[in-house]
Design a protein around this motif. Sequence first.
Motif, PDB file in Angstrom:
ATOM      1  N   GLY A 143       0.913  -1.415  -0.081  1.00 17.04           N
ATOM      2  CA  GLY A 143      -0.104  -0.267  -0.275  1.00 17.04           C
ATOM      3  C   GLY A 143       0.764   1.459   0.019  1.00 17.04           C
ATOM      4  O   GLY A 143       0.919   2.098  -0.792  1.00 17.04           O
ATOM      5  N   VAL A 167      -5.390   1.441   4.366  1.00 18.19           N
ATOM      6  CA  VAL A 167      -5.206   0.355   3.693  1.00 18.19           C
ATOM      7  C   VAL A 167      -4.912  -1.194   4.444  1.00 18.19           C
ATOM      8  O   VAL A 167      -5.338  -2.151   4.499  1.00 18.19           O
ATOM      9  CB  VAL A 167      -2.947  -0.094   3.222  1.00 18.19           C
ATOM     10  N   TYR A 184     -10.992  -2.749  -0.322  1.00 25.01           N
ATOM     11  CA  TYR A 184     -10.528  -2.441  -1.522  1.00 25.01           C
ATOM     12  C   TYR A 184     -10.671  -1.943  -2.749  1.00 25.01           C
ATOM     13  O   TYR A 184      -9.633  -1.480  -3.509  1.00 25.01           O
ATOM     14  CB  TYR A 184      -9.386  -3.484  -1.378  1.00 25.01           C
ATOM     15  N   THR A 244      -9.083   1.432  -4.054  1.00 23.12           N
ATOM     16  CA  THR A 244      -8.651   2.190  -5.830  1.00 23.12           C
ATOM     17  C   THR A 244      -9.489   2.489  -6.241  1.00 23.12           C
ATOM     18  O   THR A 244      -9.217   3.600  -7.518  1.00 23.12           O
ATOM     19  CB  THR A 244      -8.501   0.427  -6.079  1.00 23.12           C
TER      20      THR A 244
END
Length: 855
Positions: free
Chosen positions: A366, A398, A490, A494
């Motif tokens: 991360g 993260v 995640y 992203t």
Amino acid sequence: MLQNRPLVAAGLLWTCGYAAAYWFPASWLNLYVSLGCGLLITVLWSLRHPLVYYVCSLLLVLAAAGYFHETELHNITSVPAEWAEREITAEGTIISPVEVDGDKASFTFKGFIRSDGQVADEEAGEERYQVNVKLLEKTEQAVAGSWQRGDTIQLQGTLRKPPQAANFGGFDYRDYLRKQRIHWLLQVKGSGQAEVTPPGGWSLIHVLRWNDAFRSYLASAAEKVFPASQSGFMKSMLIGLTDDMDPEQFRQFSKLGLSHILAISGLNVAIYVACCLWIMRRIGLTREKSLLFCMALLPLYILATGASPSIVRAGIMGMIALYAAYRHLLKDGLHSVMLAALLMLLWDPYYLFDVSFQLSFLVTIGLILGVPALNRLLPIRRTSLRDALSITVMSQLVSFPLSILYFNQLSLASLLANLLLVPVFSMAVMPAGTVALLIGTVWEQGGGWIGWAVGKLNDGIFIVVGWLSGWDGLQTIWPTPSLLWIVLYYTVFTLLMSGLLRSLALSQNDVIPVLGARNPILQWAVPVIAAVSFIMLLWGEYDQERWRQGGDVQFINVGQGDSILIRTPVTSARVLVDGGGTVTFRKPGDEWKERSDPYEVGRKLLVPLLKQRGVQRLDYVIMTHEDADHCGGLQAVLEEIPVTALLFNGTLKPGKMVEKLFETALQKDVKLIAVHAGQQLPLDNRTTLHFLYPQGRPDPSIGIEKNQNDKSVVFRMEMDGTQWLFTGDMEKTAEQELLASGAEAINNGGKPAETLSASPAGGSPAADFPAIDVLKVAHHGSKTSTTEAWLDAWKPKSAVISAGERNVYGHPHAQVVERLENRGIAVYRTDRNGEIQMKVEAGNIRYRVKREKPD
């Protein structure tokens, strides 16, 4: 991705293969499948066709699955299951450091065991065992402390299976040991049952033996160099020895998300390499020789600091970086990370399930990917401040899913604490502490001068940590997330970052203001949608209760004790009835038996379970009485979880434990309510508690009562058309008194529990008592309660007995179990079934137990 960064893709695909084999094991997976897939990849890779990359990806996942499943197939015991609880003789070698803590010595042993002259595993070879030695005399501490890794040992003891998780979501010790290839426990009484001799000849284990001695030498130096109150803290930070770390201090650091400071990691490796390079250049070595020497010394540093997954990862990455610098190769951080991960996973596939491994690699990846991106988004010109903020924020974002997965908490002061304290540790405490320790090994006084300065700096840090961790209002509790939620987190994160970067790049290129250019609404659509989705994900995970239907009653297995969690069907109000507790018997002169961090049910079992289940506040805690096995665990509950009111029996049992509990309640502004018969507490429009005992007291003052069982709070609960009876540890006398009060007193509604009122009179026959769906059997099934008259009056359909496995009291008594079974009452027992959960919906109760059969 396989074309551009094959090593990164290979690491991800290999990990996916392990996970697939773990969750979906197949009998046909084995090492031959893995080797066949590897051969096919070698052949197909040369074709360079676009479809080949997808085929090779699938084959790589399959190869990893075969490799993992082969590891699982060989991770079995050759000891027959019927050998459990047998007295055995074992011969072999100690293969781990021996830890002596209070009246317990523990280590890992590898060898053979025999019973009645029969060797259990002679054909299969030596096997590993976890050995726990119960020390009987204080002098035995020194005897056990002299044992070392590599010693040959012969011992007599009892063979036992490691306990499985007794609660839903609880810690599974058996699975934990299995991932270390250990399947049995050896319980030994007294060091006299062991014969230990030093090893003869030479073997590889001598290296580890010498390393243990070196670490002990460094630990002794740390104790001399640093203040006594801080030596445990510094040993944890500098050499990875956590045994002497103050548990309360560790909890404060953990609450603030600072536990990574106490773990040996990449920062330690960076400082070590920098010091080595500086020394080598000063003594005249060339750059190339300095790099090679550092590479050679890094494995020694990994061993000296305990070889935890985080330090192994950092060490391997350090060696890769040093080699790249030596060969003047282009450095790629992601390739280094993935190469280190692949090497570790090939060495031991079970690293994948290690929390330290997961956090270490995830945060490192991360930071490599996220910090440059976040730097572009932050409107801060000062580079050092921007970098520090980016590293801290990205680390928090993260690691967040794994943090709540394993620890179920997040302090809103964590970001501030990391920003303030991590630079102090990395630039002052750790380097100066390392120098003090190294100097102290050869010059104690000189190291002590530096250690004194480090101690003063630590004193200030501890004040800040204690102050920030004391902000209870900033501590948030998160239920355990699902794997799907983690993947979505995640994915959305992203998309949010990439969308923001793309929109920022378009804005900086001035494509928006031009007439007819791209629509600014569309330009920011992706980051806005991603941001809203991100917030909804967090909100949905934090407030899971709004999605749940029906009520719950969970009889938690706390060993020899009671603890029951109730959730109402309408408002999801939470009520905790008792908190279990660790009962210890210590005579004067037995202080040496105390352990540095003794097992305490509330802190080690109950509070983690409550947090896992998303209990962010307890509306009521009902302490049925003040015996340790019912109220001992409530101390940790009050300290860790907000509580609105504590209901108790109106008496005080003299003793430090109970006094501290009430003091904590007052400090936390918890309302104290003494309850008695005739009162009722409506929790929502479908759930009401009717208090039946103790009988009303004309004197409202708190009375002193040493014998608490017959002062237990007893109450009947109506929940969504079902009837429940909770009895604490009431005994025969209290049962008779309650039955004599009559059905009218039991059925009559009282006043709210916040007011004290006299119990209504009544004399209806026992036959008019409401039939009970579930009875919590009193006093763990002791023969002193649950009489025939009591059962005939209430006519329960089901009964729950909360008792510890192999408890010394013989609970539950055979006569009580017989009475229940003779009446056709379904009996559930925590000592056999583990946790018992009951779901209530529209007058129906659905049951599930952690164990269908006794282990």
